[in-house]
Design a protein around this motif. Structure first.
Motif, short mmCIF file in Angstrom:
data_model
loop_
_atom_site.label_atom_id
_atom_site.label_comp_id
_atom_site.label_asym_id
_atom_site.label_seq_id
_atom_site.Cartn_x
_atom_site.Cartn_y
_atom_site.Cartn_z
N ARG A 1 -7.21 3.82 -20.52
CA ARG A 1 -7.46 3.65 -19.10
C ARG A 1 -6.15 3.40 -18.36
NH1 ARG A 1 -10.99 -1.36 -17.74
NH2 ARG A 1 -9.13 -2.37 -18.55
N VAL B 1 1.60 1.80 -11.33
CA VAL B 1 1.65 0.63 -12.20
C VAL B 1 0.31 0.49 -12.91
CG1 VAL B 1 1.97 -1.86 -12.31
CG2 VAL B 1 3.23 -0.52 -10.63
N ARG C 1 -11.24 7.67 -10.52
CA ARG C 1 -12.36 7.62 -9.58
C ARG C 1 -11.99 6.78 -8.36
NH1 ARG C 1 -18.19 5.58 -11.64
NH2 ARG C 1 -18.98 7.66 -11.27
N LEU C 2 -11.34 5.65 -8.59
CA LEU C 2 -10.94 4.81 -7.47
C LEU C 2 -9.88 5.51 -6.61
CD1 LEU C 2 -10.73 1.28 -9.16
CD2 LEU C 2 -12.56 2.24 -7.74
N GLY C 3 -9.14 6.43 -7.24
CA GLY C 3 -8.17 7.21 -6.48
C GLY C 3 -8.81 8.40 -5.78
N GLY C 4 -10.13 8.54 -5.91
CA GLY C 4 -10.84 9.58 -5.17
C GLY C 4 -11.00 10.89 -5.92
N THR D 1 -3.62 7.43 -15.44
CA THR D 1 -3.04 7.78 -14.13
C THR D 1 -1.58 8.23 -14.25
OG1 THR D 1 -2.46 5.47 -13.84
CG2 THR D 1 -4.50 6.20 -12.80
N SER E 1 0.82 -1.21 0.00
CA SER E 1 0.00 0.00 0.00
C SER E 1 0.86 1.27 0.00
CB SER E 1 -0.94 -0.01 1.20
OG SER E 1 -0.20 -0.33 2.36
N LEU F 1 -12.32 5.36 -14.53
CA LEU F 1 -12.31 4.44 -13.37
C LEU F 1 -11.08 4.53 -12.46
CD1 LEU F 1 -13.76 1.99 -11.92
CD2 LEU F 1 -12.20 0.57 -13.25
N PRO F 2 -9.85 4.44 -13.00
CA PRO F 2 -8.70 4.47 -12.09
C PRO F 2 -8.63 5.77 -11.28
CG PRO F 2 -8.02 3.75 -14.26
CD PRO F 2 -9.43 4.21 -14.39
N GLY G 1 3.74 3.90 -1.47
CA GLY G 1 4.11 4.31 -2.81
C GLY G 1 2.92 4.72 -3.64
N PRO G 2 3.15 5.51 -4.66
CA PRO G 2 2.05 5.99 -5.49
C PRO G 2 1.52 4.88 -6.40
CG PRO G 2 4.13 6.72 -6.37
CD PRO G 2 4.45 5.97 -5.13
N GLN G 3 0.34 5.10 -6.93
CA GLN G 3 -0.23 4.10 -7.85
C GLN G 3 0.38 4.30 -9.21
OE1 GLN G 3 -4.43 4.48 -7.86
NE2 GLN G 3 -4.60 4.41 -5.64
#
Ligand SMILES: Nc1ncnc2c1ncn2[C@@H]1O[C@H](COP(=O)(O)OP(=O)(O)OP(=O)(O)O)[C@@H](O)[C@H]1O
Ligand SMILES: [Mg+2]
Lengths: 277, 267
Positions: B155, B86, B110-113, B159, B80, B107-108, B82-84
């Motif tokens: 997609r 990948v 949105r999942l990141g807020g 990010t 958990s 989606l990605p 480190g940044p997203q």
């Protein structure tokens, strides 16, 4: 090219429109013809109305007893809708819990199956003994019948999410709530809608059967009681009128759930997409 | 084993003596060691069942290693911290059929807020990069196979990941579409300064795309060769006709044939 396309489209639209109209006209015609044949046969053979009443007499009875039949119908509608709502709430909630935990599912699924396979006619007398409020007892009976398809389809639906999409959600570290909302719930929706179509009809059957078993009489009762009552008094046309209203209710429930299903899934799910050939 | 192209910078991915054994007893990956520098375009090439997908999934943190260690940018994959950074592109487009193209790409984020309004410019930007601006409102079923794959790529890059993992993304597409998407991926790789690991069955695709081809063999899945591919980017229109390209293809083919020669099911 630019001039040709609209022509093709209008031709296609015209055919689709005719097809849609046919879908309404044909069954309507068939029903009208069947009623006319029925009317004709009853009149021709002079069948007494206490054996088989003619459709016209049933219609008259419907008008004559409108207020008592209507209040009975409202009772049955209320019972059916409430039990369906409870079945949805209970089925979805329990489905979610089952889908989250195999242990819980293994422990409690047998109970759901027992409830499902035991005929409601057989359980109803017991429930009527233990639950004093008749409406609540009827509600429980109807709920038992409608509950199972919602539960089992919700469990299957929640488990049916594409495994690569699951991985994607894991990769982006989705919270359990995000996973439920954006992945599991939409994946389960087609299964849920299929269950709703079945459960809607079952809730009505449950409501009617339960009332038959309860055999309640008096003011605050549903269509099943009207049917029973008419049978005791040998008022066959009234029996048919009540039966007719039960059928209408069933048809309305079926149409409403089908419409809802198309509304919710129409844009994306194979079962509701109208393919352009 | 030939020396791979190294730029001397700190490796982004460090794979050390990794084993993967599935519950069925199959050893999918055996003693794999590899380091991949930031900015490389690496292909994993090998016969079916040699553990390419397994290796990729372990790098993404979607599958656990049985022994050994993997670090991506100094962290264990999937941790958990480190940044997203990948992203993963699957063999199938893997889009949500109930969501529009826009929502699939969103989606990605949105999942990141991130809110829709915040994300909209970024989503539109990547849709433009893959040439699908006009299809933001379309649903996946209204798109062709190649277009769906583009949405999948959009997609993945939305990010701004550092590492892009692709598992035979174009295997199901026709050659013309594949060539086009190959160029799209190379362009995105250069524009975004990505590191790409690209799994493929195709010698030609691997040589065209990458500056390094890792050849793997099956039973047990292992790395047998690590070949540096010369040639400059962006690929010239006639790159597939150059001697550089054909020679590289021969070298890679030979390496691949040797792995097949050792394989007992190959006659
Ligand atoms: N989830 C799993 N459970 C058990 N065994 C698996 C699983 N996934 C893969 N394997 C096995 O591990 C080995 C390597 O599989 P993997 O999918 O990594 O191969 P691959 O190189 O990607 O093959 P392909 O090119 O056909 O996609 C195979 O023998 C396969 O049967
Ligand atoms: Mg694979």
């Amino acid at each position: 090219m630019t001039t040709e396309t609209p022509v093709l489209n209008s031709e296609q639209n015209r055919r689709a429109r005719i097809e849609r109209r046919k879908a309404v006209i044909m069954p309507t015609m068939a029903i009208i013809i069947a009623l006319l044949v029925w009317e004709g046969l009853v009149r021709y053979h002079e069948v007494p109305h206490y054996i088989i009443p003619a459709p016209s007499l049933i219609a008259q009875t419907l008008v004559k007893d409108w207020s008592s039949l209507m209040s009975s119908m409202m009772f049955t509608v209320k019972l059916t809708m409430l039990s369906l709502l409870c079945a949805i709430a209970g089925g979805v909630l329990m489905g979610m819990i089952f889908a989250l935990s195999r242990t819980v599912e293994m422990s409690f699924f047998p109970f759901a199956v027992i409830l499902q396979v035991t005929p409601v006619v057989a359980i109803a007398p017991l429930i009527l003994i233990y639950v004093h409020d008749t409406f609540t007892a009827l509600l429980i009976c109807a709920w038992i019948v409608a509950f199972f398809p919602i539960l089992s389809n919700t469990v299957i639906g929640l488990r049916s999410a594409d495994h690569n999409l699951r991985d994607l959600f894991k990769l982006y570290r989705a919270t359990p709530l995000q996973r439920l909302r954006f992945l599991l719930a939409p994946s389960a929706l087609p299964y849920f809608m299929a269950a709703l179509k079945i459960a809607g009809g079952l809730a009505l059957i449950g409501a009617v059967v339960a009332e038959f078993v309860a055999g309640t009489a008096g003011q605050n009762t549903g269509l099943a009681s009207r049917i029973l009552e008419s049978s005791f008094r040998n008022e066959i046309p009234r029996m048919f009128a009540a039966l007719f209203l039960v059928s209408v209710l069933g048809i309305v429930i079926f149409l409403a759930t089908s419409w809802l299903s198309r509304l919710v899934l129409g844009r994306w799910h194979e079962s509701e997409i109208r393919r352009e050939a | 084993m030939r020396a791979a192209a190294t730029t001397g910078s700190q490796p982004l991915i460090e794979i050390k003596n990794v084993y993967k054994q599935y519950g069925t007893g199959i050893v999918a990956v055996s003693d794999m060691s590899l380091s991949i520098e930031d900015g490389q375009f690496v292909s994993f090439l090998g016969p079916s069942g040699c553990g390419k997908s397994t290796a990729l999934r372990m790098i993404a943190g979607l599958s656990e290693v049985s022994a050994g260690s993997i670090t991506v940018n100094g962290h264990a994959p999937g941790s958990s911290s480190g940044p997203q950074d990948v992203a993963f592109v699957f063999q199938e487009p893997t889009l949500m059929p109930w969501a529009s193209v826009f929502d699939n790409v969103y989606l990605p984020l949105r999942l990141g807020g991130m809110s829709r309004a915040q994300a909209a410019p970024r989503v539109e930007e990547v849709l433009a990069q893959v040439g699908l601006s006009k299809f933001a409102k379309a649903y996946p079923r209204e798109l062709s196979g190649g277009m769906k794959m583009r949405v999948s790529i959009a997609r993945a890059i939305v990010t701004k990941p550092r590492l892009l993992l692709m598992d035979e993304p174009f295997a199901a597409l026709d050659e013309m579409t594949r060539f086009k998407l190959n160029n799209d991926v190379l362009r995105l790789w250069q524009e975004h300064g990505l590191t790409v690991i690209f799994v493929t069955h195709s010698v030609y695709e691997s040589v065209y795309l990458s500056n390094r081809v890792v050849v793997m063999a099956a039973r047990p899945g292992r790395v047998v060769d690590d070949i540096a591919i010369p040639g400059s980017y962006p690929r010239a229109d006639n790159f597939r006709a150059t001697r550089e390209y054909t020679e590289s293809c021969e070298i890679v083919s030979d390496a691949l044939n040797q792995t097949l020669g050792n394989d007992d099911i190959n006659h």
